[in-house]
Scaffold this motif. Structure first.
Motif, PDB file in Angstrom:
ATOM      1  N   TRP A   1       0.836  -1.186   0.000  1.00  0.00           N
ATOM      2  CA  TRP A   1       0.000   0.000   0.000  1.00  0.00           C
ATOM      3  C   TRP A   1       0.876   1.243   0.000  1.00  0.00           C
ATOM      4  O   TRP A   1       2.082   1.167   0.313  1.00  0.00           O
ATOM      5  CB  TRP A   1      -0.922   0.006   1.226  1.00  0.00           C
ATOM      6  N   ASN A   2       0.300   2.366  -0.358  1.00  0.00           N
ATOM      7  CA  ASN A   2       1.041   3.624  -0.288  1.00  0.00           C
ATOM      8  C   ASN A   2       1.525   3.863   1.147  1.00  0.00           C
ATOM      9  O   ASN A   2       1.035   3.256   2.085  1.00  0.00           O
ATOM     10  CB  ASN A   2       0.168   4.793  -0.749  1.00  0.00           C
ATOM     11  N   GLU A   3       2.473   4.761   1.276  1.00  0.00           N
ATOM     12  CA  GLU A   3       3.128   5.058   2.545  1.00  0.00           C
ATOM     13  C   GLU A   3       4.036   3.922   3.009  1.00  0.00           C
ATOM     14  O   GLU A   3       4.449   3.887   4.159  1.00  0.00           O
ATOM     15  CB  GLU A   3       2.104   5.388   3.650  1.00  0.00           C
ATOM     16  N   GLY A   4       4.312   2.963   2.115  1.00  0.00           N
ATOM     17  CA  GLY A   4       5.241   1.897   2.454  1.00  0.00           C
ATOM     18  C   GLY A   4       4.667   0.799   3.315  1.00  0.00           C
ATOM     19  O   GLY A   4       5.404  -0.022   3.863  1.00  0.00           O
ATOM     20  N   TRP A   5       3.339   0.731   3.446  1.00  0.00           N
ATOM     21  CA  TRP A   5       2.714  -0.317   4.244  1.00  0.00           C
ATOM     22  C   TRP A   5       2.686  -1.633   3.464  1.00  0.00           C
ATOM     23  O   TRP A   5       2.413  -1.654   2.261  1.00  0.00           O
ATOM     24  CB  TRP A   5       1.278   0.052   4.586  1.00  0.00           C
TER      25      TRP A   5
ATOM     26  N   SER B   1       2.740   6.058  18.172  1.00  0.00           N
ATOM     27  CA  SER B   1       3.318   6.532  16.923  1.00  0.00           C
ATOM     28  C   SER B   1       3.496   5.343  15.973  1.00  0.00           C
ATOM     29  O   SER B   1       4.148   4.353  16.304  1.00  0.00           O
ATOM     30  CB  SER B   1       4.666   7.202  17.187  1.00  0.00           C
ATOM     31  N   LEU B   2       2.893   5.449  14.801  1.00  0.00           N
ATOM     32  CA  LEU B   2       3.031   4.441  13.747  1.00  0.00           C
ATOM     33  C   LEU B   2       3.341   5.155  12.443  1.00  0.00           C
ATOM     34  O   LEU B   2       2.582   6.056  12.041  1.00  0.00           O
ATOM     35  CB  LEU B   2       1.745   3.625  13.587  1.00  0.00           C
ATOM     36  N   GLY B   3       4.438   4.793  11.799  1.00  0.00           N
ATOM     37  CA  GLY B   3       4.771   5.408  10.524  1.00  0.00           C
ATOM     38  C   GLY B   3       4.970   6.898  10.613  1.00  0.00           C
ATOM     39  O   GLY B   3       4.679   7.621   9.648  1.00  0.00           O
ATOM     40  N   GLY B   4       5.438   7.391  11.755  1.00  0.00           N
ATOM     41  CA  GLY B   4       5.709   8.810  11.912  1.00  0.00           C
ATOM     42  C   GLY B   4       4.508   9.655  12.268  1.00  0.00           C
ATOM     43  O   GLY B   4       4.619  10.886  12.352  1.00  0.00           O
ATOM     44  N   LEU B   5       3.358   9.035  12.495  1.00  0.00           N
ATOM     45  CA  LEU B   5       2.143   9.766  12.852  1.00  0.00           C
ATOM     46  C   LEU B   5       1.576   9.210  14.153  1.00  0.00           C
ATOM     47  O   LEU B   5       1.755   8.034  14.467  1.00  0.00           O
ATOM     48  CB  LEU B   5       1.095   9.652  11.742  1.00  0.00           C
ATOM     49  N   ASN B   6       0.869  10.059  14.892  1.00  0.00           N
ATOM     50  CA  ASN B   6       0.245   9.629  16.138  1.00  0.00           C
ATOM     51  C   ASN B   6      -1.126   9.026  15.868  1.00  0.00           C
ATOM     52  O   ASN B   6      -1.930   9.594  15.117  1.00  0.00           O
ATOM     53  CB  ASN B   6       0.107  10.808  17.108  1.00  0.00           C
ATOM     54  N   TRP B   7      -1.372   7.885  16.502  1.00  0.00           N
ATOM     55  CA  TRP B   7      -2.627   7.170  16.355  1.00  0.00           C
ATOM     56  C   TRP B   7      -3.311   7.092  17.716  1.00  0.00           C
ATOM     57  O   TRP B   7      -2.676   6.824  18.726  1.00  0.00           O
ATOM     58  CB  TRP B   7      -2.390   5.754  15.836  1.00  0.00           C
ATOM     59  N   GLN B   8      -4.617   7.321  17.718  1.00  0.00           N
ATOM     60  CA  GLN B   8      -5.414   7.225  18.933  1.00  0.00           C
ATOM     61  C   GLN B   8      -5.736   5.760  19.223  1.00  0.00           C
ATOM     62  O   GLN B   8      -6.123   5.009  18.309  1.00  0.00           O
ATOM     63  CB  GLN B   8      -6.699   8.030  18.748  1.00  0.00           C
ATOM     64  N   LEU B   9      -5.598   5.331  20.468  1.00  0.00           N
ATOM     65  CA  LEU B   9      -5.909   3.963  20.876  1.00  0.00           C
ATOM     66  C   LEU B   9      -7.331   3.925  21.427  1.00  0.00           C
ATOM     67  O   LEU B   9      -7.646   4.609  22.394  1.00  0.00           O
ATOM     68  CB  LEU B   9      -4.917   3.476  21.931  1.00  0.00           C
ATOM     69  N   ILE B  10      -8.180   3.111  20.809  1.00  0.00           N
ATOM     70  CA  ILE B  10      -9.610   3.098  21.097  1.00  0.00           C
ATOM     71  C   ILE B  10     -10.008   1.739  21.662  1.00  0.00           C
ATOM     72  O   ILE B  10      -9.713   0.693  21.063  1.00  0.00           O
ATOM     73  CB  ILE B  10     -10.425   3.375  19.816  1.00  0.00           C
ATOM     74  N   ASP B  11     -10.676   1.743  22.798  1.00  0.00           N
ATOM     75  CA  ASP B  11     -11.191   0.514  23.385  1.00  0.00           C
ATOM     76  C   ASP B  11     -12.257  -0.076  22.469  1.00  0.00           C
ATOM     77  O   ASP B  11     -13.174   0.624  22.023  1.00  0.00           O
ATOM     78  CB  ASP B  11     -11.785   0.812  24.765  1.00  0.00           C
TER      79      ASP B  11
END
Length: 350
Positions: free
Chosen positions: A20-24, A174-184
């Motif tokens: 996928w784009n962004e190197g995923w 932080s994943l791939g240089g971006l912050n991700w919110q952790l959701i229950d």
């Protein structure tokens, strides 16, 4: 955002790997049952890769991983971190193996880890607890023993167990240089997390929202509450996020996240109505209802029977907590019946 704008190509036409784009990298790790594969994701970092949900530990899965890493010129030691959405063996099983090969830390929630210890720890009594639950709900001994044998086969597929560190809902990662919110994201698995990135509007959703198939929602021995209510409430909360694209634990990444949640909510509304109608005809056990709802596809398949039975019980618990059904025990077996408007047991009027 269309899938074509995000999709790059199959990584060197490898059917197990999509770039996928962004190197995923999406790795379709095979599993030996009807789901066919679980999605693992490799995310490029400044140093190394984050691996999300490595899959179930089988010889075939390890062979796929070796081939994918070789094709993409990635070494095991390039994996700098393993992150688990939840504790089910098809997501968790290879975590300890990857940790041994890479030296990477493994992250999951404390609730998810506690479940893994209960299920596969050296002194686990989970199988016996599950058999007692199923006996109470009308399952005959032959089926209970088959399920216990099937559970035993998973021990080797989650061994070695990883040493873990905890992440929790409400935090960020932080994943791939971006912050991700952790959701229950409870209901399918207590302690499961979804990860949301607000700039890209991407959601890594584990098994909480899946395209084409409905996530299993089960009653688990030793866990109180109403897992179906927790699942439905979680879906409604997830609908509040602006999601352009979702990366699920099974099947392929997809758009129309909100629409898929609507479909899942409607599915459970229909299932609850169907079960209430069946209970209005006569009192039934969970095992009896399970056979009516899922039919011959369960014959001789202990793995599927376990999921179907636990999901049937979860729906019955929900109906009882909502005051629609009531249960009572006869000779140690629990029967459910409809509760009429006067609060009486029995069949409902047509």
């Amino acid at each position: 955002m269309s899938k074509s704008r995000l999709f790059a190509n199959d990584a060197d036409t490898n059917p197990y790997c999509v770039k996928w784009n962004e190197g995923w990298l999406q790795i379709r790790v095979p599993v030996p049952f009807s789901l066919k594969w679980v999605n693992s994701y490799l995310i490029s970092e400044d140093e190394g890769y984050t691996l999300i949900d490595p899959g179930l530990k089988t010889d075939e899965a390890i062979h796929v991983w070796e081939a994918v890493l070789h094709q993409n010129r990635i070494k095991w030691t390039d994996i700098s971190r393993v992150v688990l959405t939840h504790q089910h063996p098809d997501h968790y099983g290879l975590a300890g193996y990857v940790q041994e090969k890479s030296g990477a830390p493994v992250y999951m929630t404390s609730a998810a880890h506690a479940y893994a210890v209960r299920l596969w720890g050296e002194e686990s009594g989970f199988s016996q607890q599950l058999q007692l639950l199923y006996e109470e709900h009308g399952m005959p001994l032959q089926d209970r023993e088959a399920i216990a044998d099937n559970l035993d086969t998973f021990v080797s597929m989650v061994t070695p167990q990883p040493q873990v560190q905890f992440i929790e809902a409400g935090g960020t990662l932080s994943l791939g240089g971006l912050n991700w919110q952790l959701i229950d994201a409870p209901g399918h698995a207590n302690g499961q997390l979804c990860f949301y990135q607000s700039e890209r509007k991407w959601m890594i959703c584990g098994d909480q929202v899946l395209p084409h198939i409905t996530p299993n929602v089960s009653v688990v021995p030793g866990e109180d509450g109403d897992p179906l209510e927790a699942f439905l409430q979680s879906l409604r909360e997830l609908q509040s996020f602006d999601v352009l694209f979702a990366f699920p634990g099974h099947r392929d990444p997809f758009a129309e996240f909100e629409g898929r949640i609507d479909e899942l909510l409607q599915h459970h509304e229909r299932r609850l109505a169907q079960m209430a109608a069946l209970l209005s005809e006569e009192p039934r056990t969970a095992y009896g209802l399970c056979g009516v709802l899922f039919g011959t596809r369960l014959n001789g398949n202990a793995h599927q029977l376990r999921f179907a039975m636990s999901e049937t019980i979860a729906h019955l618990v929900h109906l009882e907590r909502k005051g629609i059904a009531v249960s009572s025990c006869k000779a140690g077996i629990r029967y459910y019946s409809i509760l009429d408007h006067a609060g009486n047991h029995g069949t409902a009027e047509a």
